[in-house]
Design a protein around this motif. Structure first.
Motif, PDB file in Angstrom:
ATOM      1  N   PHE A  31     -15.668  32.893  66.763  1.00  0.00           N
ATOM      2  CA  PHE A  31     -14.236  32.616  66.703  1.00  0.00           C
ATOM      3  C   PHE A  31     -13.581  33.373  65.543  1.00  0.00           C
ATOM      4  CE2 PHE A  31     -10.724  30.259  64.854  1.00  0.00           C
ATOM      5  CZ  PHE A  31      -9.868  30.132  65.938  1.00  0.00           C
ATOM      6  N   GLU A  32     -14.194  33.328  64.360  1.00  0.00           N
ATOM      7  CA  GLU A  32     -13.622  34.020  63.200  1.00  0.00           C
ATOM      8  C   GLU A  32     -13.713  35.545  63.351  1.00  0.00           C
ATOM      9  OE1 GLU A  32     -13.969  30.793  59.573  1.00  0.00           O
ATOM     10  OE2 GLU A  32     -15.397  32.448  59.617  1.00  0.00           O
ATOM     11  N   TYR A  33     -14.796  36.018  63.943  1.00  0.00           N
ATOM     12  CA  TYR A  33     -14.907  37.463  64.190  1.00  0.00           C
ATOM     13  C   TYR A  33     -13.761  37.925  65.089  1.00  0.00           C
ATOM     14  CZ  TYR A  33     -16.935  42.002  65.371  1.00  0.00           C
ATOM     15  OH  TYR A  33     -17.145  43.354  65.527  1.00  0.00           O
ATOM     16  N   PHE A  61      -0.735  33.485  66.768  1.00  0.00           N
ATOM     17  CA  PHE A  61      -0.814  32.170  66.142  1.00  0.00           C
ATOM     18  C   PHE A  61      -0.400  32.246  64.676  1.00  0.00           C
ATOM     19  CE2 PHE A  61      -4.043  32.212  69.513  1.00  0.00           C
ATOM     20  CZ  PHE A  61      -3.653  31.101  70.254  1.00  0.00           C
ATOM     21  N   GLY A  62       0.142  31.136  64.183  1.00  0.00           N
ATOM     22  CA  GLY A  62       0.604  31.105  62.800  1.00  0.00           C
ATOM     23  C   GLY A  62      -0.516  30.957  61.781  1.00  0.00           C
ATOM     24  N   SER A  63      -1.661  30.414  62.224  1.00  0.00           N
ATOM     25  CA  SER A  63      -2.792  30.225  61.313  1.00  0.00           C
ATOM     26  C   SER A  63      -4.068  30.170  62.125  1.00  0.00           C
ATOM     27  CB  SER A  63      -2.634  28.925  60.522  1.00  0.00           C
ATOM     28  OG  SER A  63      -2.778  27.804  61.379  1.00  0.00           O
ATOM     29  N   ILE A  64      -5.181  30.302  61.440  1.00  0.00           N
ATOM     30  CA  ILE A  64      -6.465  30.261  62.128  1.00  0.00           C
ATOM     31  C   ILE A  64      -6.731  28.873  62.705  1.00  0.00           C
ATOM     32  CG2 ILE A  64      -7.853  29.672  60.086  1.00  0.00           C
ATOM     33  CD1 ILE A  64      -9.964  31.678  61.160  1.00  0.00           C
ATOM     34  N   LEU A 112      -7.530  27.779  66.470  1.00  0.00           N
ATOM     35  CA  LEU A 112      -8.700  26.953  66.761  1.00  0.00           C
ATOM     36  C   LEU A 112      -8.331  25.780  67.655  1.00  0.00           C
ATOM     37  CD1 LEU A 112     -11.694  26.969  66.040  1.00  0.00           C
ATOM     38  CD2 LEU A 112     -11.174  25.482  64.107  1.00  0.00           C
ATOM     39  N   GLN A 113      -7.135  25.244  67.476  1.00  0.00           N
ATOM     40  CA  GLN A 113      -6.666  24.151  68.326  1.00  0.00           C
ATOM     41  C   GLN A 113      -6.527  24.630  69.771  1.00  0.00           C
ATOM     42  OE1 GLN A 113      -6.003  20.984  66.827  1.00  0.00           O
ATOM     43  NE2 GLN A 113      -6.140  20.329  68.962  1.00  0.00           N
ATOM     44  N   ALA A 114      -6.062  25.856  69.960  1.00  0.00           N
ATOM     45  CA  ALA A 114      -5.963  26.426  71.302  1.00  0.00           C
ATOM     46  C   ALA A 114      -7.352  26.697  71.872  1.00  0.00           C
ATOM     47  CB  ALA A 114      -5.148  27.721  71.264  1.00  0.00           C
ATOM     48  N   GLY A 140     -10.429  18.070  71.384  1.00  0.00           N
ATOM     49  CA  GLY A 140     -10.280  17.274  70.174  1.00  0.00           C
ATOM     50  C   GLY A 140      -8.884  17.342  69.576  1.00  0.00           C
ATOM     51  N   SER A 141      -8.540  16.313  68.819  1.00  0.00           N
ATOM     52  CA  SER A 141      -7.269  16.301  68.095  1.00  0.00           C
ATOM     53  C   SER A 141      -7.323  17.322  66.958  1.00  0.00           C
ATOM     54  CB  SER A 141      -7.016  14.918  67.512  1.00  0.00           C
ATOM     55  OG  SER A 141      -8.029  14.606  66.545  1.00  0.00           O
ATOM     56  N   LYS A 142      -6.185  17.585  66.356  1.00  0.00           N
ATOM     57  CA  LYS A 142      -6.132  18.497  65.214  1.00  0.00           C
ATOM     58  C   LYS A 142      -7.049  18.005  64.102  1.00  0.00           C
ATOM     59  CE  LYS A 142      -2.903  20.610  61.943  1.00  0.00           C
ATOM     60  NZ  LYS A 142      -1.477  20.687  61.522  1.00  0.00           N
ATOM     61  N   ARG A 143      -7.054  16.695  63.885  1.00  0.00           N
ATOM     62  CA  ARG A 143      -7.918  16.093  62.865  1.00  0.00           C
ATOM     63  C   ARG A 143      -9.384  16.384  63.151  1.00  0.00           C
ATOM     64  NH1 ARG A 143     -11.237  11.992  63.415  1.00  0.00           N
ATOM     65  NH2 ARG A 143     -10.419  11.610  65.514  1.00  0.00           N
ATOM     66  N   TRP A 144      -9.808  16.178  64.400  1.00  0.00           N
ATOM     67  CA  TRP A 144     -11.204  16.366  64.773  1.00  0.00           C
ATOM     68  C   TRP A 144     -11.600  17.843  64.701  1.00  0.00           C
ATOM     69  CZ3 TRP A 144     -15.554  13.800  65.289  1.00  0.00           C
ATOM     70  CH2 TRP A 144     -16.597  14.358  66.031  1.00  0.00           C
ATOM     71  N   VAL A 145     -10.759  18.703  65.225  1.00  0.00           N
ATOM     72  CA  VAL A 145     -11.046  20.136  65.220  1.00  0.00           C
ATOM     73  C   VAL A 145     -11.230  20.645  63.790  1.00  0.00           C
ATOM     74  CG1 VAL A 145     -10.033  22.405  65.669  1.00  0.00           C
ATOM     75  CG2 VAL A 145      -9.969  20.630  67.435  1.00  0.00           C
TER      76      VAL A 145
END
Length: 212
Positions: free
Chosen positions: A43-45, A76-79, A83-85, A98-103
């Motif tokens: 994902f980060e790569y 996206f505005g941030s990583i 990740l949420q997407a 998962g929710s934003k909290r869980w992710v």
């Protein structure tokens, strides 16, 4: 957001995924494979290099997300937003829906030593709320061999709620559980007698099917 603005937790400029490695430990060759960290490295790569370079990797996470978002830093505005997407796509592992909290929690803890074990807890059991009776942070359902099947159902029921709830409070959980009984019985919770309410809750805590 530029690449320079991002603090990477998994990708450190490598050309191959370091979380798919073989180490010599305790005098014997064994594979140390962290599926979650491996996924986050991919994902980060992709975030750092885009689809053009990511698509050339020999070993990569097959999620359609990567091909869909060819230049993620422009989309996206941030990583974490990206990740949420990603969590909405297949092959997203423990992040699934998962929710934003869980992710964010899984992302920040996915390199922990416990994630290298075949059977591990995503969240340590000691950190899980006591009002949940079946899901204790495990990555896999520990009740899959339960011949009754009901404990496996309750484990999944609690897990789905806990991972998708943005604020997993005890009150929110009790309301969610009651709403399930309401749907099953097709009557408001307040219309269910106190004795029947207690029976339903006792059956849930015992890992039984209360609506049979």
């Amino acid at each position: 957001m530029s690449q320079q603005d991002t603090t990477y937790l998994y990708y450190k400029g490598e050309r191959t995924n370091p979380f798919e490695e073989v180490n010599d430990q305790q005098g014997a060759w064994c594979e140390r494979y962290n599926d979650t960290a491996s996924m986050f490295w991919c994902f980060e790569y992709h975030w750092a290099n885009g689809w053009a370079k990511y698509s050339q990797l020999e070993e990569r996470n097959p999620s359609y997300y990567f091909e869909l978002h060819k230049e993620p830093q422009k989309e996206f505005g941030s990583i974490l937003e990206a990740l949420q997407a990603f969590a909405l796509h297949s092959y997203c592992g423990a992040l699934r829906n998962g929710s934003k909290r869980w992710v964010q929690y899984v992302y920040e803890h996915g390199m922990a030593e416990r994630f290298y074990k075949p059977l591990h807890n995503i969240v340590p059991a000691k950190d899980m709320p006591s009002y949940l009776h079946w899901f204790h942070g495990e990555a896999q359902d520990p009740y899959t061999l339960d011949t009754r099947g009901t404990r496996s159902f309750w484990w999944g029921f609690e897990k789905d709620w806990y991972t998708s709830a943005e604020e997993p409070t005890q009150k929110a959980w009790e309301e969610h559980l009651q709403s399930w009984f309401v749907r099953c019985l097709d009557k408001p919770w307040t219309a269910i007698s106190k004795q029947e309410q207690e029976r339903l809750l006792a059956s849930y805590k015992a890992g039984e099917q209360p609506t049979d």
